[in-house]
Scaffold this motif. Structure first.
Motif, PDB file in Angstrom:
ATOM      1  N   TYR A 261       0.840  -1.194   0.000  1.00  0.00           N
ATOM      2  CA  TYR A 261       0.000   0.000   0.000  1.00  0.00           C
ATOM      3  C   TYR A 261       0.879   1.250   0.000  1.00  0.00           C
ATOM      4  CZ  TYR A 261      -3.869  -3.068   1.405  1.00  0.00           C
ATOM      5  OH  TYR A 261      -4.812  -4.057   1.455  1.00  0.00           O
ATOM      6  N   PRO A 262       0.307   2.401  -0.367  1.00  0.00           N
ATOM      7  CA  PRO A 262       1.086   3.634  -0.304  1.00  0.00           C
ATOM      8  C   PRO A 262       1.549   3.980   1.108  1.00  0.00           C
ATOM      9  CG  PRO A 262      -0.858   3.949  -1.677  1.00  0.00           C
ATOM     10  CD  PRO A 262      -1.021   2.619  -0.987  1.00  0.00           C
ATOM     11  N   CYS A 263       0.699   3.684   2.101  1.00  0.00           N
ATOM     12  CA  CYS A 263       1.020   4.077   3.475  1.00  0.00           C
ATOM     13  C   CYS A 263       0.138   3.295   4.437  1.00  0.00           C
ATOM     14  CB  CYS A 263       0.808   5.584   3.666  1.00  0.00           C
ATOM     15  SG  CYS A 263      -0.933   6.080   3.452  1.00  0.00           S
ATOM     16  N   SER A 264       0.312   3.547   5.727  1.00  0.00           N
ATOM     17  CA  SER A 264      -0.455   2.835   6.746  1.00  0.00           C
ATOM     18  C   SER A 264      -1.931   3.197   6.699  1.00  0.00           C
ATOM     19  CB  SER A 264       0.119   3.128   8.135  1.00  0.00           C
ATOM     20  OG  SER A 264       0.074   4.517   8.415  1.00  0.00           O
ATOM     21  N   ASN A 265      -2.253   4.466   6.382  1.00  0.00           N
ATOM     22  CA  ASN A 265      -3.662   4.858   6.316  1.00  0.00           C
ATOM     23  C   ASN A 265      -4.381   4.132   5.183  1.00  0.00           C
ATOM     24  OD1 ASN A 265      -3.470   6.623   8.479  1.00  0.00           O
ATOM     25  ND2 ASN A 265      -3.021   8.397   7.202  1.00  0.00           N
ATOM     26  N   CYS A 266      -3.714   4.007   4.035  1.00  0.00           N
ATOM     27  CA  CYS A 266      -4.317   3.261   2.927  1.00  0.00           C
ATOM     28  C   CYS A 266      -4.474   1.788   3.305  1.00  0.00           C
ATOM     29  CB  CYS A 266      -3.462   3.392   1.672  1.00  0.00           C
ATOM     30  SG  CYS A 266      -3.612   4.985   0.826  1.00  0.00           S
ATOM     31  N   MET A 267      -3.459   1.235   3.974  1.00  0.00           N
ATOM     32  CA  MET A 267      -3.544  -0.161   4.409  1.00  0.00           C
ATOM     33  C   MET A 267      -4.725  -0.340   5.349  1.00  0.00           C
ATOM     34  SD  MET A 267      -3.051  -2.547   6.953  1.00  0.00           S
ATOM     35  CE  MET A 267      -2.233  -1.536   8.208  1.00  0.00           C
ATOM     36  N   SER A 268      -4.894   0.594   6.284  1.00  0.00           N
ATOM     37  CA  SER A 268      -5.980   0.492   7.248  1.00  0.00           C
ATOM     38  C   SER A 268      -7.330   0.483   6.552  1.00  0.00           C
ATOM     39  CB  SER A 268      -5.901   1.659   8.233  1.00  0.00           C
ATOM     40  OG  SER A 268      -6.969   1.623   9.141  1.00  0.00           O
ATOM     41  N   GLY A 269      -7.484   1.327   5.520  1.00  0.00           N
ATOM     42  CA  GLY A 269      -8.747   1.397   4.800  1.00  0.00           C
ATOM     43  C   GLY A 269      -8.822   0.473   3.607  1.00  0.00           C
ATOM     44  N   GLN A 270      -7.751  -0.333   3.405  1.00  0.00           N
ATOM     45  CA  GLN A 270      -7.660  -1.242   2.260  1.00  0.00           C
ATOM     46  C   GLN A 270      -7.923  -0.501   0.946  1.00  0.00           C
ATOM     47  OE1 GLN A 270      -9.566  -5.111   2.842  1.00  0.00           O
ATOM     48  NE2 GLN A 270      -9.513  -4.815   5.056  1.00  0.00           N
ATOM     49  N   LEU A 271      -7.252   0.655   0.814  1.00  0.00           N
ATOM     50  CA  LEU A 271      -7.351   1.486  -0.380  1.00  0.00           C
ATOM     51  C   LEU A 271      -6.045   1.442  -1.166  1.00  0.00           C
ATOM     52  CD1 LEU A 271      -9.078   4.746   0.921  1.00  0.00           C
ATOM     53  CD2 LEU A 271     -10.083   3.013  -0.562  1.00  0.00           C
ATOM     54  N   HIS A 272      -6.152   1.451  -2.465  1.00  0.00           N
ATOM     55  CA  HIS A 272      -5.009   1.586  -3.362  1.00  0.00           C
ATOM     56  C   HIS A 272      -3.961   0.487  -3.143  1.00  0.00           C
ATOM     57  CE1 HIS A 272      -6.529   5.358  -4.894  1.00  0.00           C
ATOM     58  NE2 HIS A 272      -6.730   5.769  -3.653  1.00  0.00           N
ATOM     59  N   ARG A 273      -4.436  -0.725  -2.928  1.00  0.00           N
ATOM     60  CA  ARG A 273      -3.518  -1.862  -2.865  1.00  0.00           C
ATOM     61  C   ARG A 273      -2.866  -2.032  -4.233  1.00  0.00           C
ATOM     62  NH1 ARG A 273      -4.029  -7.030  -4.503  1.00  0.00           N
ATOM     63  NH2 ARG A 273      -2.877  -8.681  -3.418  1.00  0.00           N
ATOM     64  N   ALA A 274      -1.544  -2.125  -4.253  1.00  0.00           N
ATOM     65  CA  ALA A 274      -0.812  -2.154  -5.520  1.00  0.00           C
ATOM     66  C   ALA A 274      -0.410  -3.551  -5.953  1.00  0.00           C
ATOM     67  CB  ALA A 274       0.439  -1.275  -5.413  1.00  0.00           C
ATOM     68  N   GLY A 275      -0.422  -4.506  -5.036  1.00  0.00           N
ATOM     69  CA  GLY A 275       0.004  -5.860  -5.368  1.00  0.00           C
ATOM     70  C   GLY A 275       0.406  -6.605  -4.108  1.00  0.00           C
ATOM     71  N   ASN A 276       0.987  -7.778  -4.294  1.00  0.00           N
ATOM     72  CA  ASN A 276       1.396  -8.600  -3.167  1.00  0.00           C
ATOM     73  C   ASN A 276       2.775  -9.186  -3.460  1.00  0.00           C
ATOM     74  OD1 ASN A 276       1.623 -11.367  -1.709  1.00  0.00           O
ATOM     75  ND2 ASN A 276      -0.059 -10.345  -0.627  1.00  0.00           N
ATOM     76  N   VAL A 277       3.702  -9.012  -2.532  1.00  0.00           N
ATOM     77  CA  VAL A 277       5.100  -9.398  -2.785  1.00  0.00           C
ATOM     78  C   VAL A 277       5.305 -10.908  -2.757  1.00  0.00           C
ATOM     79  CG1 VAL A 277       6.063  -7.221  -1.945  1.00  0.00           C
ATOM     80  CG2 VAL A 277       5.692  -9.113  -0.329  1.00  0.00           C
ATOM     81  N   THR A 278       4.311 -11.651  -2.281  1.00  0.00           N
ATOM     82  CA  THR A 278       4.456 -13.109  -2.344  1.00  0.00           C
ATOM     83  C   THR A 278       4.111 -13.640  -3.736  1.00  0.00           C
ATOM     84  OG1 THR A 278       2.190 -13.600  -1.626  1.00  0.00           O
ATOM     85  CG2 THR A 278       3.847 -13.269   0.102  1.00  0.00           C
ATOM     86  N   ARG A 279       3.531 -12.762  -4.587  1.00  0.00           N
ATOM     87  CA  ARG A 279       3.141 -13.190  -5.927  1.00  0.00           C
ATOM     88  C   ARG A 279       3.797 -12.372  -7.050  1.00  0.00           C
ATOM     89  NH1 ARG A 279      -1.565 -13.863  -2.827  1.00  0.00           N
ATOM     90  NH2 ARG A 279      -2.369 -11.791  -3.277  1.00  0.00           N
TER      91      ARG A 279
END
Length: 449
Positions: free
Chosen positions: A339-357
């Motif tokens: 995520y861009p930042c902790s606030n985006c992570m908290s709101g599950q906004l603007h997820r860019a991808g997943n490093v396990t994939r």
């Protein structure tokens, strides 16, 4: 010797210098950095002769080639249940990253030229391999910081971590009977702080201020001063994460007189003439929402290694008119979601991808396009804001905060209370800058008649 992490930018280099400053440098500095990292120290002053005052950057979807700052959640498991927790920390998330995956991600950060990594949680020391992860991070050139509540720190763990580790400890009240965190233990924190010092580590503290602990804030500042601990960082509780479920914690406009009086007394105690007249001054410090305070006078024995990555990212924000998150800052949660930042992570906004994939570099380069399209000028409400009219810098052109408060990602991310507090804090620090008063990490001596 501390190696110099750096990344190659279209206009040259972005590097974390030995003196803790972050600068844009011309490509001509690269041989000097390699020489330094090979074991022949190069003074920061020599590297600064290659500094660029007007680096070339592309403003369209601006971002650095790698984050300057990366936050890595090792686990969401936590020994506390803070009612204001932005991450809603408590239990492990399903499919949390394995320890080898976390270490591989840290390797990727080092290869990309990330300047500073914050290891966090949950509570990092809830992770069974916390020390192993920290030791791996410390083998990399980037600066490593640890966010912790301090209550699971032990002598054994501190002894196993290479000396000089920087800790950032959060707490909210001095009285266990009044705590909203769950099990705050003031004496235990003191034992942890003294053990950190004994093992050659350094630390700072922070308090997240809200309606249920404002009366304790001054006691915490005084406790730190009496014990010779560095000045706590003043943080405001925002309407994100678990705080959304407890709106009664959020400060209101009618609370601002009381809160600012406490804030002023706390900051006055740590304000005074600089002990080192040659030291840096005038860079923004993050105490209080949007407050631009002078750089603290540094005492190496008690301070986290002086690193101005946050100030550097703020300078970029001003220069390009775009938020630092997703452009020079990134947050990876314990499942590997980026995520861009902790606030985006908290709101599950603007997820860019997943490093396990996906490789992190691919996610960083291509995953944030929609977020990077948002610029400060898109927040039209700023045109009528008194904070903007007084040219006080604020950190609330924040899409997830704006969505939580107004329902519009391009609205204002500050509550009415935060707007007023930001105005008062900005005026406070402006007046002190004019008088040449600096914020310090150690308390101002109390003069007796």
């Amino acid at each position: 010797m501390q190696k110099i992490p750096f990344q190659v930018n279209e206009g040259g280099l972005v590097a974390l210098l030995p003196n803790g400053h972050v600068e844009f440098l011309a490509a001509s500095a690269e041989p000097l950095i390699h020489r330094h990292n090979a074991g022949s120290p190069v003074p920061a002053a020599e590297l600064m002769t290659h500094a660029l005052s007007d680096p070339l950057v592309t403003l369209d979807r601006f971002h650095l080639p790698a984050p300057a700052i990366a936050f890595v959640e090792t686990t969401n498991l936590c020994n506390l249940r803070c009612r204001h927790c932005y991450a809603d920390s408590a239990l492990k998330r399903p499919d949390e990253m394995s320890t080898p995956m976390i270490k591989s991600l840290l390797d990727d950060f080092a290869d990309a030229g990330v300047l500073q990594v914050f290891l966090t949680g949950g509570e990092i020391f809830s992770h069974r391999d916390a020390v192993e992860i920290v030791r791996h991070a410390r083998s990399k050139p980037f600066s490593t910081q640890i966010f912790t509540n301090g209550l699971l720190v032990t002598e054994e763990k501190l002894a196993a971590i290479p000396p000089g580790q920087s800790f950032f400890i959060s707490f909210d009240t001095a009285d266990p009977e009044r705590t909203v965190r769950g099990r705050m233990d003031f004496p235990k924190l003191k034992r942890a702080f003294e053990a950190m010092r004994a093992h050659g580590h350094v630390f700072r503290t922070a308090i997240s201020v809200h309606r249920q602990n404002i009366q304790d804030a001054e006691e915490i500042f005084d406790w730190c001063a009496r014990n010779g601990y560095p000045r706590p960082q003043w943080l405001e509780t925002h309407p994100v994460g678990r705080a959304l479920l407890h709106p009664g914690m959020l400060l209101r406009p009618e609370d601002v007189d009381e809160v600012f009086a406490v804030y002023r007394r706390c900051m006055d105690r740590y304000s005074g003439e600089p002990e080192d007249p040659a030291g840096p001054a005038g860079r923004p410090a993050p105490d209080g929402p949007g407050a631009s305070a002078p750089t603290p006078v540094r005492r190496a024995a008690d301070e986290i290694r002086g690193v101005d990555t946050i100030q550097f990212c703020q300078r970029l924000e001003r220069a390009v008119g775009q938020e630092k998150c997703g452009r020079s800052v990134v947050y990876v949660n314990s499942r590997g979601d980026v995520y861009p930042c902790s606030n985006c992570m908290s709101g599950q906004l603007h997820r860019a991808g997943n490093v396990t994939r996906q490789p992190f570099a691919e996610i960083w380069e291509n995953g944030f396009d929609a977020f990077r399209d948002i610029r400060f000028e898109d927040h039209a409400v700023c045109g009528t804001c008194p904070v903007a009219r007084e040219d006080i810098w604020c950190q609330f052109r924040c899409p997830p905060l704006a969505r939580n408060i107004t329902g519009d990602e391009k609205g204002c991310g500050a509550t009415e209370y935060l707007q007023e507090f930001t105005l008062r804090a900005g005026r406070y620090w402006r007046e002190r800058r004019e008088r040449g008063v600096r914020l310090t990490l150690t308390p101002r001596p109390v003069r007796t008649p």
